[in-house]
Design an enzyme around this catalytic site. Sequence first.
Site, mmCIF file in Angstrom:
data_model
loop_
_atom_site.group_PDB
_atom_site.id
_atom_site.type_symbol
_atom_site.label_atom_id
_atom_site.label_comp_id
_atom_site.label_asym_id
_atom_site.label_seq_id
_atom_site.Cartn_x
_atom_site.Cartn_y
_atom_site.Cartn_z
ATOM 1 N N SER A 57 11.581 11.025 -27.245
ATOM 2 C CA SER A 57 11.996 11.036 -28.647
ATOM 3 C C SER A 57 10.951 11.704 -29.526
ATOM 4 O O SER A 57 9.833 11.972 -29.095
ATOM 5 C CB SER A 57 12.233 9.602 -29.127
ATOM 6 O OG SER A 57 10.993 9.014 -29.433
ATOM 7 N N LYS A 58 11.335 11.944 -30.754
ATOM 8 C CA LYS A 58 10.432 12.563 -31.718
ATOM 9 C C LYS A 58 9.150 11.744 -31.842
ATOM 10 O O LYS A 58 8.075 12.266 -32.045
ATOM 11 C CB LYS A 58 11.095 12.620 -33.099
ATOM 12 C CG LYS A 58 12.231 13.620 -33.182
ATOM 13 C CD LYS A 58 12.666 13.812 -34.624
ATOM 14 C CE LYS A 58 13.784 14.840 -34.693
ATOM 15 N NZ LYS A 58 14.095 15.290 -36.039
#
Length: 506
Positions: free
Chosen positions: A263-264
Amino acid sequence: MSSKVRVRFAPSPTGPLHMGGVRTALYNYLFAKKHQGDFILRVEDTDQTRFVPGAEDYIIESLKWCGIEPNEGQGYGGDFGPYKQSERKHLYRQYVDQLIESGHAYYAFDTAEELNEQRELAKSQGKAGWQYNSITRQYLKNSLSLSADEIKQKLDEGEPYVIRIKLPRNEEVRFYDEIRGWVVVNTANMDDKVLYKSDGMPTYHMANIVDDHLMEITHVIRGEEWLPSAPLHILLYQYLGWEAPKLAHLPLILKPDGNGKLSKRDGDRLGFPVFPLEWKDPKTGDISSGYREKGYFPEAFVNMLAFLGWNPGTPQEIFSLDGLVEAFSLERVGKSGSKFDPEKTKWYNQQYLREKSGEELAQLLKPSLSFDVSDEFLAGVCELMKERALFIQEMLEDDYFFEAPQAYDEKTIKKKWKDQTPEIITELTSRYEQLEDFSAKKIEETFKSFLAEKELGMGAVLPNFRVLVTGKGMGPSMFQISELLGKEEVINRLKTGLERLEKQKA
Ligand code: GLU
């Protein structure tokens, strides 16, 4: 529908583009080029609450850096514009009206509080995941349950509403995914999603299918996270009487340990960038690192990304962008998630670094230098250092190329500096002084014949020669380093070093 392949990359400008997004763009690009088609950039900004300033420019710059530029779309122009959904606002309502008229959509007037109450109520009865669907809509405030007068009154009074899709109760939706094969979902497991809000904005679903249709998109290639939305999209195409594009949902990119989606937020926390370019959060000022600023070559980054979900079916790992276009096919994209491997990413960078000539590397390094040095000399340094470096900046770490050493590796001195060393070095120095042609080849020949004549081993002389000239215990070929530094410099360093070390001993 035109027969020309037209694909789109449709990011929402809600922040920097994650490398998973870049991979989606890359696969779209490869697919388009492979089929002599169009690669379009469409900005999906219907959710104005999630808009982040700078994100759109960031997306465009990232694609540019990767060399996978769209040939049509936001920032590029074309015949199907505008390419930003907020500028296409006026286009959507007519299709929503068409759905209402054909009985496939309805007005819903329920407030957020009322819907919350329903959710809470369901929860208190032990029912998880309450949905607005073909059952619950019967007792909610919408144009299916209210009388014609009530509806008219609410609309006349300007009461806020949303427009929802009206799903059939128990129907199978089937579609073919180019990567996953047939997918079948029953509408009993779907909800009546909002298509349009009274603020005049369509939701993602509505805008997405209207735009894909109007822009004559032939293939939708996007991340797996959009697979659950696909049945809804298929129904919308059907209800509007349009042919659906072909669908392909790409596998997830997983964290290095395989535990969940990359994920970011994983970014710098796990010690590697997840973004192509550095990003400064406009609200918090927090900086997230990027592959560009970390010194990766875009070709290496792109090559690595291509392999996160696809493989050519041969052992070949190094592909130029054109090579990828040639080799790419959706058939060779896998269904299961692909683990991101930061070490492999470095390996790719190293392969690309080694492929470049000293001159090319010198040109890349030059802008970051704070001192003056000739192109030729810098190219020579790069040629010598490239075998040992993963990143171009590492080629400058050995400062002895640019200045004489001030200190000498103590370990080498302790182990190799013997009583007879000063005499050996003095004699070697005078041999070098006599050399007319100070080329690596001649320096090596001189060195070797000197050893043979004196019956000395490499180990007795080479480390000392190196430490005096470079200050280090290890490094690239001393003969090549010497040629690059030049006769005068090498002789100076040998003499100065010898003097200093003897003084230290005394
Ligand atoms: N706007 C969606 C996103 O941000 C696009 C999904 C799609 O390609 O349909 O990923």
